[in-house]
Design an enzyme around this catalytic site. Structure first.
Site, PDB file in Angstrom:
ATOM      1  N   ASP B  94       0.875  -1.158   0.000  1.00 51.66           N
ATOM      2  CA  ASP B  94       0.000   0.000   0.000  1.00 51.66           C
ATOM      3  C   ASP B  94       0.926   1.224   0.000  1.00 51.66           C
ATOM      4  O   ASP B  94       2.024   1.185   0.538  1.00 51.66           O
ATOM      5  CB  ASP B  94      -0.857  -0.054   1.270  1.00 51.66           C
ATOM      6  CG  ASP B  94      -1.981   0.943   1.217  1.00 51.66           C
ATOM      7  OD1 ASP B  94      -2.101   1.659   0.205  1.00 51.66           O
ATOM      8  OD2 ASP B  94      -2.743   1.011   2.196  1.00 51.66           O
ATOM      9  N   GLY B  96       0.747   4.126   1.430  1.00 55.69           N
ATOM     10  CA  GLY B  96       0.835   4.992   2.599  1.00 55.69           C
ATOM     11  C   GLY B  96      -0.094   6.182   2.500  1.00 55.69           C
ATOM     12  O   GLY B  96      -0.226   6.951   3.451  1.00 55.69           O
ATOM     13  N   PHE B  98      -3.354   6.304   2.458  1.00 52.90           N
ATOM     14  CA  PHE B  98      -4.429   6.208   3.442  1.00 52.90           C
ATOM     15  C   PHE B  98      -3.912   6.497   4.854  1.00 52.90           C
ATOM     16  O   PHE B  98      -4.570   7.182   5.635  1.00 52.90           O
ATOM     17  CB  PHE B  98      -5.072   4.813   3.392  1.00 52.90           C
ATOM     18  CG  PHE B  98      -6.197   4.643   4.366  1.00 52.90           C
ATOM     19  CD1 PHE B  98      -7.445   5.194   4.120  1.00 52.90           C
ATOM     20  CD2 PHE B  98      -6.003   3.948   5.562  1.00 52.90           C
ATOM     21  CE1 PHE B  98      -8.491   5.050   5.039  1.00 52.90           C
ATOM     22  CE2 PHE B  98      -7.038   3.801   6.471  1.00 52.90           C
ATOM     23  CZ  PHE B  98      -8.284   4.353   6.208  1.00 52.90           C
ATOM     24  N   ASP B 148      -2.485   8.263  -3.321  1.00 53.80           N
ATOM     25  CA  ASP B 148      -3.786   8.907  -3.525  1.00 53.80           C
ATOM     26  C   ASP B 148      -4.187   9.721  -2.307  1.00 53.80           C
ATOM     27  O   ASP B 148      -3.596   9.592  -1.235  1.00 53.80           O
ATOM     28  CB  ASP B 148      -4.868   7.859  -3.818  1.00 53.80           C
ATOM     29  CG  ASP B 148      -5.063   6.897  -2.655  1.00 53.80           C
ATOM     30  OD1 ASP B 148      -4.112   6.709  -1.866  1.00 53.80           O
ATOM     31  OD2 ASP B 148      -6.155   6.318  -2.540  1.00 53.80           O
ATOM     32  N   ASP B 273      -8.192  -6.912   0.715  1.00 54.66           N
ATOM     33  CA  ASP B 273      -7.333  -7.065   1.893  1.00 54.66           C
ATOM     34  C   ASP B 273      -8.070  -6.444   3.057  1.00 54.66           C
ATOM     35  O   ASP B 273      -8.926  -5.567   2.855  1.00 54.66           O
ATOM     36  CB  ASP B 273      -6.004  -6.319   1.712  1.00 54.66           C
ATOM     37  CG  ASP B 273      -6.170  -4.828   1.945  1.00 54.66           C
ATOM     38  OD1 ASP B 273      -6.670  -4.137   1.038  1.00 54.66           O
ATOM     39  OD2 ASP B 273      -5.852  -4.357   3.050  1.00 54.66           O
ATOM     40  N   CYS B 312     -13.044 -26.863   9.945  1.00 55.19           N
ATOM     41  CA  CYS B 312     -11.802 -26.203   9.532  1.00 55.19           C
ATOM     42  C   CYS B 312     -10.613 -27.122   9.791  1.00 55.19           C
ATOM     43  O   CYS B 312     -10.573 -27.823  10.793  1.00 55.19           O
ATOM     44  CB  CYS B 312     -11.651 -24.905  10.323  1.00 55.19           C
ATOM     45  SG  CYS B 312     -10.120 -24.020   9.980  1.00 55.19           S
ATOM     46  N   CYS B 314      -7.373 -25.900   9.875  1.00 53.38           N
ATOM     47  CA  CYS B 314      -6.203 -25.078  10.193  1.00 53.38           C
ATOM     48  C   CYS B 314      -5.469 -25.685  11.386  1.00 53.38           C
ATOM     49  O   CYS B 314      -6.012 -26.534  12.092  1.00 53.38           O
ATOM     50  CB  CYS B 314      -6.595 -23.628  10.485  1.00 53.38           C
ATOM     51  SG  CYS B 314      -7.232 -23.332  12.144  1.00 53.38           S
ATOM     52  N   CYS B 317      -7.523 -25.409  14.687  1.00 55.39           N
ATOM     53  CA  CYS B 317      -8.697 -26.288  14.784  1.00 55.39           C
ATOM     54  C   CYS B 317      -8.312 -27.767  14.825  1.00 55.39           C
ATOM     55  O   CYS B 317      -9.059 -28.580  15.369  1.00 55.39           O
ATOM     56  CB  CYS B 317      -9.675 -25.999  13.640  1.00 55.39           C
ATOM     57  SG  CYS B 317     -10.473 -24.387  13.840  1.00 55.39           S
ATOM     58  N   HIS B 343      -6.304 -19.149  12.563  1.00 58.36           N
ATOM     59  CA  HIS B 343      -7.623 -19.633  12.147  1.00 58.36           C
ATOM     60  C   HIS B 343      -8.325 -18.646  11.224  1.00 58.36           C
ATOM     61  O   HIS B 343      -8.829 -19.025  10.164  1.00 58.36           O
ATOM     62  CB  HIS B 343      -8.539 -19.937  13.335  1.00 58.36           C
ATOM     63  CG  HIS B 343      -9.942 -20.152  12.879  1.00 58.36           C
ATOM     64  ND1 HIS B 343     -10.339 -21.329  12.283  1.00 58.36           N
ATOM     65  CD2 HIS B 343     -11.007 -19.317  12.802  1.00 58.36           C
ATOM     66  CE1 HIS B 343     -11.595 -21.210  11.897  1.00 58.36           C
ATOM     67  NE2 HIS B 343     -12.020 -19.996  12.193  1.00 58.36           N
TER      68      HIS B 343
END
Lengths: 379, 379
Positions: B94, B96, B98, B148, B273, B312, B314, B317, B343
């Protein structure tokens, strides 16, 4: 009772260093051994997979902490601490004696036990030898510890003797309770007595002789590393192992640095535990084969070639550089702590593995003396 | 420049849902994709092995954070962000934009860029389109974002138009700088423009048309999920994808819940994201195949049979119960957070894998509509 899980395999000809095995229902533990501390039924920030991968053979949890949260009955519901925390190896629980003793102004010691205030919610609780044994039955570790009173340092002979009297009384009561109340999880729990007596050799001897009559399954040395000079700690441990039964496991509680461990092994100690590797990991201090590394130091900011320890094959050293570790520490990223804990515990455990190999080869003493110097170097 | 890393594989007949591949020097990314956020070049509390194991195909890092610490030149010294953090897959940074915009009273926006105060040490810094592109060259992510100005919500047409003018000016300057200054790490970096325009469709269209003339390698939609009703967010994204080029990747920045992702995919979005899965993990809130689970709830204290999500696979789990996870949370143990992050990210990534399979099978829309209801259930 009076079972003996310990099998002595060898004693060095040049020192009191020994090789042994502790047989438990969850597997064998080869000694000398370092036990990572998992106070709350979790080793700080690392998974059961990490624990397995660093080849930890036994983990320590704490009765005091588990009693307060989530409660030992809850741990029993889960099927014992191993199932609760997803670790299927041998475990040991500390009795909580040291923790309630450390509460100082929040506890009152009587003949019956220790009344204390929970720092979590202010509620009042009472630990007695029987209640603590019941709690350890519920938790279900393979090795459980006597409820003792830690002797402060310094203490006069009279103070230490009075403290010792209480510890011995409680140890007898604990043993009696255990004999009347068998394990609830279907496997044996070995009961270790704790030698006290402060820095007074005659009292340590008195403690050992009295404990022998009680007949625990193994022997711990408590009240060490409580502020005394390190040479005194070594001397007292050395004195104790001279008088403890050859055929039983010997455990020094709450000690220490990597070089402390080597010195204690030389003096006939089989087991150690300590929060130091996890605690120091949090401060960005790690132990390495070349000495003590404070990786948050500015001089490592641009080192992207070297792992924490070039001779280490832990997950952290295989994948991350000192420069990145420093970045994680500066950014207060939890991964930095986790990776440092993984490294430090791996380092301790593999140092013990090397010690075992050197005892087997009759090269322990020379190796250990050299390591004690190297390991203390500040990098 | 004006390379296109995106390959469109399929568009659903019943919605705008698409299958695609983004080709990068560090590997292919299959879309639709969710990108875990690794702000400081580390995904909160988890290792590169965990990232690989959850099958994350691309990680996002943040230019603002890496600029301030350890410095983008330092990341360049390490050989780029992938080598720095020990993750050898595709990455996106990104810009930066934002983050500096969010500093509010600590920044001043001018035609040239944004002057801002570091909250780490109070020092003053200036981000310009050129300086931010240079920083992203140094960091070396495979996909880099335009600098931006985020349009606040709500904003009038005039405010949003003025903000858009600045974003477009900066995007042109960024593109020019990149054309004059090739990558320094030896592989391509794809440049994505950011569509702004607030909740005003005509401005979003103006933004898209102007961006098309600039010709970025892919398109992001910024200024969404900034306080507007969720239906408005969907509507604006839907409008944008109607006007964006079919053959380019489309990325909605900073959104959102699992059901938000499914709704956006249906509207033709390829990439998302969000910090939500890691942030909520810290609060003991996890997403599951049955709905939203707040495992710190008292009712899970004695549940040692059920993992966070019974469907799940993972690491969390497979190994830990809800009761144990609650214990870790109550005891503020870092492992609780780590396991919850593992998870939640695994859940997001595998939801995207299911979405891809359903788009391939022409069953996405029915499946997604059903999932959107189930996933929002409070367990």
């Amino acid at each position: 009772m009076n079972a003996n899980p310990f099998e002595l395999k060898k004693t060095s000809k040049k020192s009191k260093a020994r090789l042994g095995v502790i047989h438990t229902a969850h597997g064998d533990v080869t000694t000398p051994i370092f036990m990572p501390v998992g106070t709350n039924a979790t080793v700080k920030g690392i998974t059961s997979r990490d624990i397995k991968e660093m080849e930890a053979e036994i983990i320590l949890a704490n009765t005091y902490h588990l009693y307060l949260r989530p409660g030992t009955k809850t741990v029993a519901e889960a099927g014992g601490v191993q199932k609760f925390m997803g670790f299927d190896g041998p475990m040991l629980t500390d009795s909580g004696g040291f923790q309630v003793w450390s509460l100082k102004q929040f506890r009152k010691i009587t003949e019956e036990g220790v009344r204390f205030k929970s720092l979590l919610d202010g509620s009042m609780h009472m630990f007695t030898p029987a209640s603590v044994m019941q709690a350890q039955r519920e938790i279900g570790a393979d090795i459980i510890m006597a409820f003792d009173e830690c002797t402060p340092y310094p203490s006069t002979v009279d103070e230490a003797d009075e403290s010792l009297r209480l510890t011995l009384k409680w140890t007898r009561e604990a043993k009696e309770w255990l004999e009347a109340n068998p394990p609830i999880h279907g496997y044996p729990q070995y009961f270790f007595g704790i030698v006290q007596g402060g820095m007074h050799k005659d009292l340590r001897l008195k403690s050992i002789e009295a404990l022998k009559e009680v007949g625990p399954d193994g022997y711990a040395m408590g009240g060490l590393s409580v502020g005394e000079p390190v040479e005194t700690m070594y001397e007292i441990a050395d004195f104790c192992t001279d008088h403890l039964p050859e055929d039983r496991a010997r455990y020094v509680m709450g000690v220490g640095t990597p070089w402390n461990l080597l010195e204690l092994i030389k003096r006939g100690v089989d087991m150690c535990d300590c929060i130091l590797p996890a605690k120091n990991a949090q401060d960005g201090l790690v132990y390495t084969s070349q000495g003590v590394l404070r990786y948050k130091n500015q001089k490592f900011a641009h080192d992207f070639k070297t792992p924490l320890d070039p001779n280490c094959d832990c997950y952290c050293c295989r994948n991350y550089s000192r420069g990145y570790m420093r970045h994680l520490h500066k950014a207060k990223e939890p991964l930095g702590w986790t990776l440092s804990v993984i490294h430090n515990l791996h380092f301790y455990i593999h140092l013990m593995q090397q010690a075992k190999a050197h005892i087997a080869d009759d090269t322990f003493e020379e190796w250990a003396d050299e390591q004690v110097k190297i390991l203390q170097t500040n990098l």
